[in-house]
Design an enzyme around this catalytic site. Structure first.
Site, PDB file in Angstrom:
ATOM      1  N   ILE A 167       1.137 -10.182   4.238  1.00 12.93           N
ATOM      2  CA  ILE A 167       1.101 -10.716   2.875  1.00 12.93           C
ATOM      3  C   ILE A 167      -0.337 -11.093   2.480  1.00 12.93           C
ATOM      4  CG2 ILE A 167       1.974 -12.496   1.302  1.00 12.93           C
ATOM      5  CD1 ILE A 167       4.068 -10.354   2.312  1.00 12.93           C
ATOM      6  N   ARG A 278     -34.965   7.839   2.439  1.00 11.94           N
ATOM      7  CA  ARG A 278     -35.101   8.270   3.841  1.00 11.94           C
ATOM      8  C   ARG A 278     -35.774   9.645   3.919  1.00 11.94           C
ATOM      9  NH1 ARG A 278     -35.109   6.892   9.223  1.00 11.94           N
ATOM     10  NH2 ARG A 278     -34.023   8.450  10.490  1.00 11.94           N
ATOM     11  N   GLN A 346     -22.028   9.342   7.364  1.00 12.04           N
ATOM     12  CA  GLN A 346     -22.714  10.521   7.921  1.00 12.04           C
ATOM     13  C   GLN A 346     -24.109  10.679   7.302  1.00 12.04           C
ATOM     14  OE1 GLN A 346     -21.219  12.037  10.333  1.00 12.04           O
ATOM     15  NE2 GLN A 346     -22.686  13.671  10.699  1.00 12.04           N
ATOM     16  N   GLU A 373       0.675  -1.126  -1.024  1.00 10.14           N
ATOM     17  CA  GLU A 373       1.320  -0.864  -2.329  1.00 10.14           C
ATOM     18  C   GLU A 373       1.913   0.557  -2.382  1.00 10.14           C
ATOM     19  OE1 GLU A 373      -0.129  -2.728  -5.805  1.00 10.14           O
ATOM     20  OE2 GLU A 373      -1.147  -4.292  -4.667  1.00 10.14           O
ATOM     21  N   SER A 376       0.403   6.773   1.088  1.00 10.68           N
ATOM     22  CA  SER A 376       0.184   8.061   0.402  1.00 10.68           C
ATOM     23  C   SER A 376       1.463   8.899   0.418  1.00 10.68           C
ATOM     24  CB  SER A 376      -0.947   8.827   1.087  1.00 10.68           C
ATOM     25  OG  SER A 376      -2.153   8.126   0.913  1.00 10.68           O
ATOM     26  N   GLU A 377       2.218   8.779   1.512  1.00  9.72           N
ATOM     27  CA  GLU A 377       3.466   9.549   1.603  1.00  9.72           C
ATOM     28  C   GLU A 377       4.467   9.063   0.556  1.00  9.72           C
ATOM     29  OE1 GLU A 377       1.730   8.216   4.111  1.00  9.72           O
ATOM     30  OE2 GLU A 377       1.034  10.045   5.076  1.00  9.72           O
TER      31      GLU A 377
HETATM   32  N1  CAA Z   1       9.874   2.222 -10.855  1.00 12.32           N
HETATM   33  C1  CAA Z   1      10.960   1.618 -11.337  1.00 12.32           C
HETATM   34  N2  CAA Z   1      12.167   1.651 -10.702  1.00 12.32           N
HETATM   35  C2  CAA Z   1      12.207   2.317  -9.545  1.00 12.32           C
HETATM   36  C3  CAA Z   1      11.078   2.974  -8.990  1.00 12.32           C
HETATM   37  C4  CAA Z   1       9.877   2.901  -9.705  1.00 12.32           C
HETATM   38  N3  CAA Z   1       8.765   3.484  -9.247  1.00 12.32           N
HETATM   39  N4  CAA Z   1      11.449   3.549  -7.834  1.00 12.32           N
HETATM   40  C5  CAA Z   1      12.748   3.266  -7.652  1.00 12.32           C
HETATM   41  N5  CAA Z   1      13.198   2.527  -8.693  1.00 12.32           N
HETATM   42  C6  CAA Z   1      14.561   2.029  -8.888  1.00 12.32           C
HETATM   43  C7  CAA Z   1      15.552   3.192  -9.029  1.00 12.32           C
HETATM   44  O1  CAA Z   1      15.689   3.577 -10.359  1.00 12.32           O
HETATM   45  C8  CAA Z   1      16.823   2.580  -8.478  1.00 12.32           C
HETATM   46  O2  CAA Z   1      17.438   1.760  -9.432  1.00 12.32           O
HETATM   47  P1  CAA Z   1      18.962   2.026  -9.926  1.00 12.32           P
HETATM   48  O3  CAA Z   1      19.789   2.283  -8.705  1.00 12.32           O
HETATM   49  O4  CAA Z   1      19.322   0.796 -10.657  1.00 12.32           O
HETATM   50  O5  CAA Z   1      18.861   3.224 -10.782  1.00 12.32           O
HETATM   51  C9  CAA Z   1      16.319   1.620  -7.408  1.00 12.32           C
HETATM   52  O6  CAA Z   1      14.963   1.326  -7.714  1.00 12.32           O
HETATM   53  C10 CAA Z   1      16.407   2.177  -5.998  1.00 12.32           C
HETATM   54  O7  CAA Z   1      15.694   3.397  -6.004  1.00 12.32           O
HETATM   55  P2  CAA Z   1      15.896   4.516  -4.927  1.00 12.32           P
HETATM   56  O8  CAA Z   1      17.359   4.787  -4.741  1.00 12.32           O
HETATM   57  O9  CAA Z   1      15.028   5.638  -5.323  1.00 12.32           O
HETATM   58  O10 CAA Z   1      15.372   3.798  -3.610  1.00 12.32           O
HETATM   59  P3  CAA Z   1      14.871   4.442  -2.269  1.00 12.32           P
HETATM   60  O11 CAA Z   1      15.212   3.490  -1.203  1.00 12.32           O
HETATM   61  O12 CAA Z   1      15.312   5.860  -2.142  1.00 12.32           O
HETATM   62  O13 CAA Z   1      13.258   4.542  -2.401  1.00 12.32           O
HETATM   63  C11 CAA Z   1      11.015   3.941  -2.784  1.00 12.32           C
HETATM   64  C12 CAA Z   1      12.485   3.820  -3.186  1.00 12.32           C
HETATM   65  C13 CAA Z   1      10.264   4.654  -3.882  1.00 12.32           C
HETATM   66  C14 CAA Z   1      10.783   4.655  -1.476  1.00 12.32           C
HETATM   67  C15 CAA Z   1      10.612   2.470  -2.659  1.00 12.32           C
HETATM   68  O14 CAA Z   1      11.317   1.864  -1.603  1.00 12.32           O
HETATM   69  C16 CAA Z   1       9.145   2.246  -2.495  1.00 12.32           C
HETATM   70  O15 CAA Z   1       8.402   2.327  -3.458  1.00 12.32           O
HETATM   71  N6  CAA Z   1       8.698   1.908  -1.258  1.00 12.32           N
HETATM   72  C17 CAA Z   1       7.343   1.511  -1.009  1.00 12.32           C
HETATM   73  C18 CAA Z   1       7.247   0.012  -1.084  1.00 12.32           C
HETATM   74  C19 CAA Z   1       5.863  -0.460  -1.305  1.00 12.32           C
HETATM   75  O16 CAA Z   1       5.135   0.054  -2.154  1.00 12.32           O
HETATM   76  N7  CAA Z   1       5.473  -1.513  -0.577  1.00 12.32           N
HETATM   77  C20 CAA Z   1       4.234  -2.116  -0.763  1.00 12.32           C
HETATM   78  C21 CAA Z   1       4.301  -3.548  -0.375  1.00 12.32           C
HETATM   79  S1  CAA Z   1       3.487  -4.625  -1.472  1.00 12.32           S
HETATM   80  C22 CAA Z   1       1.863  -4.687  -1.033  1.00 12.32           C
HETATM   81  O17 CAA Z   1       1.357  -3.881  -0.295  1.00 12.32           O
HETATM   82  C23 CAA Z   1       1.131  -5.782  -1.693  1.00 12.32           C
HETATM   83  C24 CAA Z   1      -0.103  -6.243  -1.041  1.00 12.32           C
HETATM   84  O18 CAA Z   1      -0.101  -7.265  -0.387  1.00 12.32           O
HETATM   85  C25 CAA Z   1      -1.385  -5.566  -1.328  1.00 12.32           C
END
Ligand code: CAA
Length: 389
Positions: A167, A278, A346, A373, A376-377
Site C-alpha cells: 500500500i 563526455r 548504457q 495499478e 502490463s498484462e
Molecule cells: N472500468 C470499469 N468497470 C470495470 C472495469 C473497468 N476498467 N473492468 C471491469 N469492470 C467491471 C465490469 O464491468 C464488471 O461489472 P458488472 O459485473 O457489474 O458488469 C466487474 O467490474 C467485474 O469485471 P470482470 O468480470 O471483467 O472481472 P475480472 O475478474 O474478469 O477482471 C480485471 C477484472 C480487469 C482483471 C481487474 O481485476 C483488474 O483490473 N485487475 C487489476 C487490479 C489492479 O489494477 N490493481 C492495482 C492495485 S492498486 C495500486 O497499485 C495502487 C498503488 O498503490 C500505486
C-alpha cells in the site's frame, strides 16, 4: 530538436497558458526542491516529509478537486503535465502525488457523499493529510475480485478484518480507502469500499517493504482486526466497491502513464546532456552514431508515449470513454520508461551505474510502472476487451 526538453513540438495540442504555467511550476519545483537530497532519500528509503508538505502548499496534491473542496479545479491535462515534470526528477514523490490525486481524491469526489467530501476531501486536497488506496492483498493482486478482506454488515457499522499489501502511503496516510467483501455470494457485486481513518482500534500498519525503486515512498501492509467502520463511511451504494475500484483505477492509470513518461523523459534529458559533455575517441560521444541512434530512438518513443498520455487525459477531460486509452498509455509509456532508462544507463557507461548520476535510480524506478495499478498484462487484457466491446 534543439533543446533537452521535449514538448510535442509542431503539434497544436491546445495547451493553454494555464497548462504551460502548471508545467513550469512543476518543473521549477522538481529541479529546485526535489533534486537536492534525492540520492540520500533513495538510499535511506526516507519518506520525503518536507517535500510532500510543499506539494500540498503548491497545490499538487488535489489538482483536479473542485475549489469547493479546497482543490485546484484543474483538468487532467494539467495533472499529467505536473506528474511528468515531477517524475523526471523524483518518482517517489510522484507516486505519492498520483495515489492522492487519482485514486483517493478523484474517487471521493466522483462517488463520495457530501458529508464524506466535507470531512475528508477538503483535507486530502490541501495535503493536510494524504490518503491510501487499498485493493491489493497477499492473494489478490491482478485477480482483484478475490478479496479476502471482509466487511461484515453489523447494522450501524462494518466489522473489517483482513490484510492489504503493497500500500503506497501506507504509513504516512491519515485515511485509507479499503476494498472489502461484504457478501461473498454476490461475488464482485458484494464488495464495498470503506473510508477507514488511522487511529481506529484494530487498524495497524504492518511491514515496510524494502523496494528496488521508488524507495522514498512508503509501501506497507495494513492490518485490520475487528475494526468498526461507521456505515456512513461506505462509498456509494451497498456492493459498489469493486466498480468504484475499477473506475478509479481507469483514471489512476493515466497518472502512472504520466509518471512513466516523466521517468523516461528525465533519463533522456540527462543522457542528451551527458552525450554533449563526455568525450571519447577525441570527440563528444554525441558525435558517435551509436549514441545518436540511441538518443533518436529514445526521443521518438518518448514522443509517442507523450501523445498517448495526453490523448487519454484529454478524453477524460472531455468526458469521453478513456478506459482503453488509459490502458494503452500506461502499457506503452511504462515499456518506454523501462527501455529508455536502460539505454540511459548504457549511454552513461560506468557513470550510469553509480548513484550520483541519477539514471540508475530512474531505471530502478521505471520497473514499478509496469506493475502497479494493473500490470502490463492486465493492461493488455483491458485493451483487448475494449476491442470487442
Ligand atoms: N472500468 C470499469 N468497470 C470495470 C472495469 C473497468 N476498467 N473492468 C471491469 N469492470 C467491471 C465490469 O464491468 C464488471 O461489472 P458488472 O459485473 O457489474 O458488469 C466487474 O467490474 C467485474 O469485471 P470482470 O468480470 O471483467 O472481472 P475480472 O475478474 O474478469 O477482471 C480485471 C477484472 C480487469 C482483471 C481487474 O481485476 C483488474 O483490473 N485487475 C487489476 C487490479 C489492479 O489494477 N490493481 C492495482 C492495485 S492498486 C495500486 O497499485 C495502487 C498503488 O498503490 C500505486
Amino acid at each position: 530538436m534543439s533543446t533537452a526538453t521535449l514538448e510535442l513540438q509542431g503539434l497544436n495540442f491546445n495547451l493553454s497558458e494555464e497548462h504551460l504555467a502548471v508545467q513550469e511550476a512543476a518543473r521549477d519545483f522538481a529541479q529546485n526542491e526535489l533534486l537536492p537530497g534525492i540520492v540520500e532519500r533513495d538510499n535511506e528509503a526516507r519518506f520525503p516529509t518536507e517535500q510532500v508538505k510543499r506539494m500540498g502548499e503548491l497545490g499538487f496534491l488535489g489538482m483536479m478537486v473542485s475549489p469547493d473542496y479546497g482543490g485546484g479545479g484543474m483538468d487532467t491535462v494539467s495533472y499529467v503535465l505536473a506528474m511528468e515534470e515531477i517524475s523526471k526528477v523524483d518518482a517517489s514523490c510522484s507516486v505519492i502525488m498520483s495515489v492522492n490525486n487519482s485514486l483517493v481524491c478523484w474517487g471521493l469526489e466522483a462517488y463520495g457523499s457530501e458529508a464524506q467530501k466535507q470531512k475528508y476531501l477538503t483535507k486530502l486536497a490541501s495535503g493536510e493529510m494524504i490518503g491510501a488506496f487499498c485493493l491489493s492483498e497477499p492473494e489478490a493482486g491482478s485477480d482483484a475480485t478475490s478479496q479476502q478482506t471482509t466487511a461484515e454488515d453489523k447494522g450501524d457499522y462494518y466489522l473489517l478484518n483482513g490484510t492489504k499489501n503493497w500500500i503506497t502511503n501506507g504509513n504516512s496516510s491519515g485515511v485509507a480507502l479499503v476494498i472489502a467483501q461484504t457478501d461473498r455470494e454476490k461475488k464482485h457485486r458484494g464488495i464495498n469500499c470503506l473510508i477507514v481513518e488511522k487511529g481506529l482500534t484494530g487498524f495497524t500498519v504492518g511491514k515496510k517493504e524494502d523496494k528496488m525503486g521508488i524507495r522514498a515512498s512508503d509501501t506497507h501492509s495494513l492490518l485490520f482486526t475487528d475494526v468498526q467502520v461507521p456505515k456512513e463511511n461506505r462509498i456509494g451504494e451497498d456492493g459498489f466497491g469493486f466498480k468504484f475500484a475499477m473506475s478509479t483505477l481507469n483514471g489512476g492509470r493515466i497518472g502512472i502513464a504520466a509518471q512513466a513518461l516523466g521517468i523516461a523523459a528525465g533519463a533522456y534529458e540527462l543522457s542528451l546532456k551527458y552525450a554533449q559533455e563526455r568525450k571519447a575517441f577525441g570527440k563528444q560521444i554525441f558525435d558517435h552514431q551509436a549514441i545518436q541512434f540511441k538518443l533518436a530512438e529514445m526521443a521518438t518513443r518518448i514522443e509517442a508515449a507523450r501523445l498517448l498520455v495526453y490523448k487519454a487525459a484529454r478524453l477524460k477531460d472531455e468526458h469521453k470513454d478513456y478506459v482503453q486509452a488509459a490502458a494503452m498509455a500506461k502499457l506503452y509509456a511504462s515499456d518506454v520508461a523501462m527501455w529508455a532508462t536502460t539505454e540511459a544507463v548504457q549511454i552513461h557507461g560506468g557513470y550510469g551505474y553509480v548513484k550520483e548520476f541519477h539514471v540508475e535510480r530512474l531505471m530502478r524506478d521505471a520497473k514499478i510502472t509496469q506493475i502497479y495499478e494493473g500490470t502490463s498484462e492486465i493492461q493488455k487484457l483491458v485493451i483487448a476487451r475494449e476491442l470487442i466491446r
